[in-house]
Design a protein around this motif. Structure first.
Motif, PDB file in Angstrom:
ATOM      1  N   VAL A   1       0.710  -1.219   0.071  1.00  0.00           N
ATOM      2  CA  VAL A   1       0.054   0.150   0.030  1.00  0.00           C
ATOM      3  C   VAL A   1       0.923   1.417   0.097  1.00  0.00           C
ATOM      4  CG1 VAL A   1      -1.596   1.396   1.391  1.00  0.00           C
ATOM      5  CG2 VAL A   1      -1.898  -1.129   0.963  1.00  0.00           C
ATOM      6  N   LEU A   2       1.996   1.178   1.008  1.00  0.00           N
ATOM      7  CA  LEU A   2       2.850   2.453   0.971  1.00  0.00           C
ATOM      8  C   LEU A   2       3.521   2.587  -0.265  1.00  0.00           C
ATOM      9  CD1 LEU A   2       4.088   2.219   4.657  1.00  0.00           C
ATOM     10  CD2 LEU A   2       2.237   3.565   3.543  1.00  0.00           C
ATOM     11  N   MET A   3       4.011   1.638  -0.917  1.00  0.00           N
ATOM     12  CA  MET A   3       4.860   1.575  -2.473  1.00  0.00           C
ATOM     13  C   MET A   3       3.686   2.160  -3.266  1.00  0.00           C
ATOM     14  SD  MET A   3       6.590  -2.055  -2.442  1.00  0.00           S
ATOM     15  CE  MET A   3       6.985  -1.686  -4.060  1.00  0.00           C
ATOM     16  N   GLY A   4       2.363   1.818  -3.226  1.00  0.00           N
ATOM     17  CA  GLY A   4       1.495   2.274  -4.276  1.00  0.00           C
ATOM     18  C   GLY A   4       1.092   3.835  -3.964  1.00  0.00           C
ATOM     19  N   GLN A   5       1.291   4.309  -2.995  1.00  0.00           N
ATOM     20  CA  GLN A   5       1.137   5.704  -2.490  1.00  0.00           C
ATOM     21  C   GLN A   5       2.323   6.452  -3.097  1.00  0.00           C
ATOM     22  OE1 GLN A   5       0.508   6.065   1.637  1.00  0.00           O
ATOM     23  NE2 GLN A   5      -1.719   5.550   1.508  1.00  0.00           N
ATOM     24  N   ARG A   6       3.442   5.991  -2.873  1.00  0.00           N
ATOM     25  CA  ARG A   6       4.504   6.558  -3.665  1.00  0.00           C
ATOM     26  C   ARG A   6       4.691   6.624  -5.020  1.00  0.00           C
ATOM     27  NH1 ARG A   6       7.447  10.647  -3.311  1.00  0.00           N
ATOM     28  NH2 ARG A   6       9.675  10.453  -4.231  1.00  0.00           N
ATOM     29  N   THR A   7       4.222   5.599  -5.791  1.00  0.00           N
ATOM     30  CA  THR A   7       4.134   5.252  -7.318  1.00  0.00           C
ATOM     31  C   THR A   7       3.160   6.383  -7.562  1.00  0.00           C
ATOM     32  OG1 THR A   7       4.627   2.920  -7.232  1.00  0.00           O
ATOM     33  CG2 THR A   7       3.350   3.963  -9.048  1.00  0.00           C
ATOM     34  N   ALA A   8       2.096   6.721  -7.028  1.00  0.00           N
ATOM     35  CA  ALA A   8       0.949   7.599  -7.514  1.00  0.00           C
ATOM     36  C   ALA A   8       1.754   9.169  -7.355  1.00  0.00           C
ATOM     37  CB  ALA A   8      -0.144   7.661  -6.491  1.00  0.00           C
ATOM     38  N   ALA A   9       2.460   9.256  -6.316  1.00  0.00           N
ATOM     39  CA  ALA A   9       3.131  10.611  -6.283  1.00  0.00           C
ATOM     40  C   ALA A   9       4.071  10.913  -7.360  1.00  0.00           C
ATOM     41  CB  ALA A   9       3.642  10.844  -4.857  1.00  0.00           C
ATOM     42  N   LEU A  10       4.889   9.829  -7.472  1.00  0.00           N
ATOM     43  CA  LEU A  10       5.773   9.906  -8.752  1.00  0.00           C
ATOM     44  C   LEU A  10       5.113  10.095 -10.082  1.00  0.00           C
ATOM     45  CD1 LEU A  10       8.412   7.053  -7.641  1.00  0.00           C
ATOM     46  CD2 LEU A  10       8.764   9.605  -7.719  1.00  0.00           C
ATOM     47  N   ALA A  11       3.925   9.574 -10.186  1.00  0.00           N
ATOM     48  CA  ALA A  11       3.297   9.864 -11.448  1.00  0.00           C
ATOM     49  C   ALA A  11       2.427  11.115 -11.460  1.00  0.00           C
ATOM     50  CB  ALA A  11       2.008   8.763 -11.681  1.00  0.00           C
ATOM     51  N   LYS A  12       2.538  11.815 -10.277  1.00  0.00           N
ATOM     52  CA  LYS A  12       1.938  13.088 -10.197  1.00  0.00           C
ATOM     53  C   LYS A  12       0.356  13.021  -9.966  1.00  0.00           C
ATOM     54  CE  LYS A  12       5.686  16.036 -12.170  1.00  0.00           C
ATOM     55  NZ  LYS A  12       6.580  15.086 -11.974  1.00  0.00           N
ATOM     56  N   LEU A  13      -0.047  12.045  -9.401  1.00  0.00           N
ATOM     57  CA  LEU A  13      -1.378  11.921  -9.053  1.00  0.00           C
ATOM     58  C   LEU A  13      -1.577  12.266  -7.560  1.00  0.00           C
ATOM     59  CD1 LEU A  13      -2.215   8.353 -10.770  1.00  0.00           C
ATOM     60  CD2 LEU A  13      -2.160  10.656 -11.693  1.00  0.00           C
ATOM     61  N   SER A  14      -2.532  12.846  -7.271  1.00  0.00           N
ATOM     62  CA  SER A  14      -2.896  13.356  -5.789  1.00  0.00           C
ATOM     63  C   SER A  14      -4.046  13.223  -5.341  1.00  0.00           C
ATOM     64  CB  SER A  14      -2.726  14.933  -5.616  1.00  0.00           C
ATOM     65  OG  SER A  14      -3.131  15.308  -4.513  1.00  0.00           O
ATOM     66  N   PRO A  15      -4.411  12.587  -4.265  1.00  0.00           N
ATOM     67  CA  PRO A  15      -5.854  12.193  -3.823  1.00  0.00           C
ATOM     68  C   PRO A  15      -6.644  13.461  -3.292  1.00  0.00           C
ATOM     69  CG  PRO A  15      -4.006  10.978  -2.353  1.00  0.00           C
ATOM     70  CD  PRO A  15      -3.297  12.100  -3.322  1.00  0.00           C
ATOM     71  N   ASP A  16      -5.843  14.700  -3.308  1.00  0.00           N
ATOM     72  CA  ASP A  16      -6.490  15.924  -3.125  1.00  0.00           C
ATOM     73  C   ASP A  16      -7.258  16.445  -4.492  1.00  0.00           C
ATOM     74  OD1 ASP A  16      -5.640  15.962  -0.594  1.00  0.00           O
ATOM     75  OD2 ASP A  16      -4.245  17.109  -0.991  1.00  0.00           O
ATOM     76  N   ALA A  17      -6.785  15.674  -5.698  1.00  0.00           N
ATOM     77  CA  ALA A  17      -7.325  16.130  -6.841  1.00  0.00           C
ATOM     78  C   ALA A  17      -8.205  14.796  -7.376  1.00  0.00           C
ATOM     79  CB  ALA A  17      -6.286  16.272  -7.811  1.00  0.00           C
ATOM     80  N   GLY A  18      -8.515  13.748  -6.582  1.00  0.00           N
ATOM     81  CA  GLY A  18      -9.023  12.515  -6.818  1.00  0.00           C
ATOM     82  C   GLY A  18     -10.602  12.901  -6.631  1.00  0.00           C
ATOM     83  N   VAL A  19     -11.226  11.962  -7.590  1.00  0.00           N
ATOM     84  CA  VAL A  19     -12.794  12.105  -7.650  1.00  0.00           C
ATOM     85  C   VAL A  19     -13.454  12.278  -6.231  1.00  0.00           C
ATOM     86  CG1 VAL A  19     -14.865  11.359  -8.423  1.00  0.00           C
ATOM     87  CG2 VAL A  19     -12.744  11.017  -9.811  1.00  0.00           C
TER      88      VAL A  19
END
Length: 260
Positions: free
Chosen positions: A103-121
């Motif tokens: 799960v923590l790896m997935g969160q870091r991967t999303a950040a590297l892809a410039k995806l943010s939960p604050d911008a999520g649906v």
């Protein structure tokens, strides 16, 4: 987005991305119409449960006894883990269960892809429905959701972690492509990626996708007995394919239409 309707009830089913690039335009067209029409919003987790998720993760994630990461992973998987680790972030190392490390790896991967939960649906929907003073509910609790991972068989957890670590180098690009497919409404592309992630781990597919889809489709079917308009927003992977919520509802005889 799909619509389940009868003469006095409309339930919109919106497939979401929990994290997106900032500036993603997702809340126009039929989605905007559904947001205006809905009397209430239901997500996987209510805002209160989402706020509690970090604390629940902290309770469930630690191992009963430490186990070094190089005793769990080897070869390309260990290399991928170390390279992702070098890009920033503490994934728990020897302290956390395999699922929690993933799960923590997935969160870091999303950040590297410039995806943010604050911008999520979910974040956008929560703000919009709060501004409109409309109720927001949830289908699950944070604890129940995280227990889906915590209670997976150890071999399934290890396989998920190995697959995530082996693909760590390409994962930011793949996650970005997934967000692009979602933005286009490309169900076939979404289904191909999501199936590739879980088909190799049947226990994970059953617990994380299939069983939840069945519970949620049963909930929607019961909710159709009450009049009104509702927007239900869950991860896009739960709405696609022959075991997705729309397909299950159709199989139960309800009228389901894709509207966007």
């Amino acid at each position: 987005m799909w619509l389940v309707a009868d003469p006095d009830t409309r339930i919109y089913l919106l497939g979401t991305m929990h994290a997106l690039p900032r500036g993603t335009d997702w809340d126009g067209g039929k989605v905007a119409e559904a947001m205006r029409a809905a009397d209430a919003l239901v997500m996987e987790l209510s805002p209160d449960e989402l706020a509690a998720a970090g604390a629940v993760f902290g309770q469930l994630a630690p191992r009963s006894a430490p186990l070094a990461i190089d005793r769990r992973l080897s070869g390309e998987a260990l290399g991928g883990y170390r390279r992702l680790e070098a890009k920033g972030g503490d994934f728990g190392g020897d302290r956390l269960d395999d699922w929690a490390v993933m799960v923590l790896m997935g969160q870091r991967t999303a950040a590297l892809a410039k995806l943010s939960p604050d911008a999520g649906v979910e974040a956008g929907l929560t703000a919009a429905f709060r501004d409109a003073d409309k109720p927001i509910g949830g289908l699950e609790t944070a604890k129940a959701q995280l227990l889906l991972f915590e209670t997976l068989p150890p071999e399934a957890q290890r396989t998920l972690l190995e697959r995530a670590a082996s693909r760590a180098d390409s994962a930011p690009r793949e996650v970005g492509a997934l967000a692009d497919a979602w933005s286009r409404g490309d169900v076939a592309a979404l289904e191909a990626v999501i199936n590739a992630d879980v088909e190799a781990v049947p226990a994970a597919r059953k617990a994380i996708l299939t069983d939840r889809n069945r519970r949620w489709s049963a909930w929607v079917k019961r909710r159709m007995d009450r009049p009104g308009t509702l927007l239900v927003a869950v991860g896009a992977g739960h709405l696609i394919g022959p075991e997705g919520v729309p397909a299950l509802l159709e199989a139960d005889g309800l009228t389901v239409t894709r509207v966007q």
